[in-house]
Design an enzyme around this catalytic site. Structure first.
Site, PDB file in Angstrom:
ATOM      1  N   GLY A  46     -53.943   1.077 -12.313  1.00  0.00           N
ATOM      2  CA  GLY A  46     -54.168   0.100 -13.371  1.00  0.00           C
ATOM      3  C   GLY A  46     -54.939  -1.091 -12.850  1.00  0.00           C
ATOM      4  N   GLN A  51     -58.157  -9.629 -12.637  1.00  0.00           N
ATOM      5  CA  GLN A  51     -58.322  -9.124 -11.262  1.00  0.00           C
ATOM      6  C   GLN A  51     -59.797  -8.955 -10.885  1.00  0.00           C
ATOM      7  OE1 GLN A  51     -55.243  -5.810 -11.792  1.00  0.00           O
ATOM      8  NE2 GLN A  51     -55.048  -6.345  -9.637  1.00  0.00           N
ATOM      9  N   CYS A  88     -50.230  -3.476  -5.855  1.00  0.00           N
ATOM     10  CA  CYS A  88     -51.251  -4.111  -6.697  1.00  0.00           C
ATOM     11  C   CYS A  88     -52.558  -4.179  -5.921  1.00  0.00           C
ATOM     12  CB  CYS A  88     -50.778  -5.514  -7.074  1.00  0.00           C
ATOM     13  SG  CYS A  88     -51.927  -6.396  -8.135  1.00  0.00           S
ATOM     14  N   LEU A  89     -53.667  -3.899  -6.610  1.00  0.00           N
ATOM     15  CA  LEU A  89     -54.976  -3.951  -5.933  1.00  0.00           C
ATOM     16  C   LEU A  89     -55.320  -5.369  -5.485  1.00  0.00           C
ATOM     17  CD1 LEU A  89     -57.095  -1.513  -8.157  1.00  0.00           C
ATOM     18  CD2 LEU A  89     -56.048  -1.060  -5.929  1.00  0.00           C
ATOM     19  N   HIS A 130     -46.597  -4.032 -15.533  1.00  0.00           N
ATOM     20  CA  HIS A 130     -47.291  -4.676 -14.416  1.00  0.00           C
ATOM     21  C   HIS A 130     -48.629  -5.272 -14.866  1.00  0.00           C
ATOM     22  CE1 HIS A 130     -48.618  -4.782 -10.037  1.00  0.00           C
ATOM     23  NE2 HIS A 130     -49.751  -4.932 -10.684  1.00  0.00           N
ATOM     24  N   GLU A 131     -49.421  -4.456 -15.591  1.00  0.00           N
ATOM     25  CA  GLU A 131     -50.765  -4.907 -15.981  1.00  0.00           C
ATOM     26  C   GLU A 131     -50.702  -5.988 -17.051  1.00  0.00           C
ATOM     27  OE1 GLU A 131     -53.018  -4.167 -14.007  1.00  0.00           O
ATOM     28  OE2 GLU A 131     -52.020  -2.467 -13.053  1.00  0.00           O
ATOM     29  N   HIS A 134     -50.147  -9.356 -15.675  1.00  0.00           N
ATOM     30  CA  HIS A 134     -51.352 -10.001 -15.120  1.00  0.00           C
ATOM     31  C   HIS A 134     -52.036 -10.896 -16.150  1.00  0.00           C
ATOM     32  CE1 HIS A 134     -52.087  -8.511 -11.068  1.00  0.00           C
ATOM     33  NE2 HIS A 134     -51.895  -7.257 -11.424  1.00  0.00           N
TER      34      HIS A 134
HETATM   35 NI    NI Z   1     -51.611  -5.612 -10.197  1.00  0.00          NI
END
Ligand code: NI
Length: 158
Positions: A46, A51, A88-89, A130-131, A134
């Site tokens: 995701g 991000q 997480c990226l 999670h997304e 953000h």
């Molecule tokens: Ni993330």
């Protein structure tokens, strides 16, 4: 294929509230394509627009069942509980244990700005939570139960 630079935790943009998308533009279509390309290149499940440095309420997800694009998403139902690893990226090489609902229903707009609802269980429910977090400037690190772990460190212990 065009990828964008992924912002790393510590970048202030990851702490900000994102704005709703009011109309679909070519610019936003390209952003969504780039977000998908970036997620696949980084092998993430995701990615949220902040991000890649854009404060818009857009999320892309693929937990192995094909791409999902969510515009202005909101969680309208949640139930159950799951506790598991999350990464997480924007915090590469790290993971932590987070408890999330095991079932989530999301209402969002698709790329044609049409409203739809989508349900997810397990990993997909986790990815939705999670997304969508953000988009309000929340990282999973604020929810970890046993600290942030180093992926490499864990491998060394084996
Ligand atoms: Ni993330």
């Amino acid at each position: 294929m065009a990828t964008r630079e992924v912002r790393i935790m510590g970048d202030e943009i990851l702490t900000k509230q994102c704005k709703p998308v009011t109309k679909m533009t070519l610019r936003t279509k390209i952003l969504i394509e780039d977000m998908l390309d970036t997620m696949y290149e980084k092998c993430g499940v995701g990615l949220a627009a902040p991000q890649v440095g854009v404060l818009k309420q857009i999320v892309v997800i693929d937990v192995g069942e094909g791409p999902i694009v969510l515009i202005n998403p909101e969680i309208i139902e949640a139930s159950g509980e799951q506790t598991g690893e999350e990464g997480c990226l924007s915090l590469p090489g790290k993971w932590g244990i987070v408890t999330r609902p095991n079932y989530v229903k999301v209402r969002a707009l698709n790329e044609n700005m049409e409203e739809f609802e989508i349900e997810g269980e397990g990993l997909l429910a986790r990815a939705f939570c999670h997304e969508i977090d953000h988009l309000s400037g929340r990282m999973y690190v604020t929810k970890v139960e046993d600290g942030i772990h180093d992926v490499k460190e864990e491998e060394d212990e084996e």
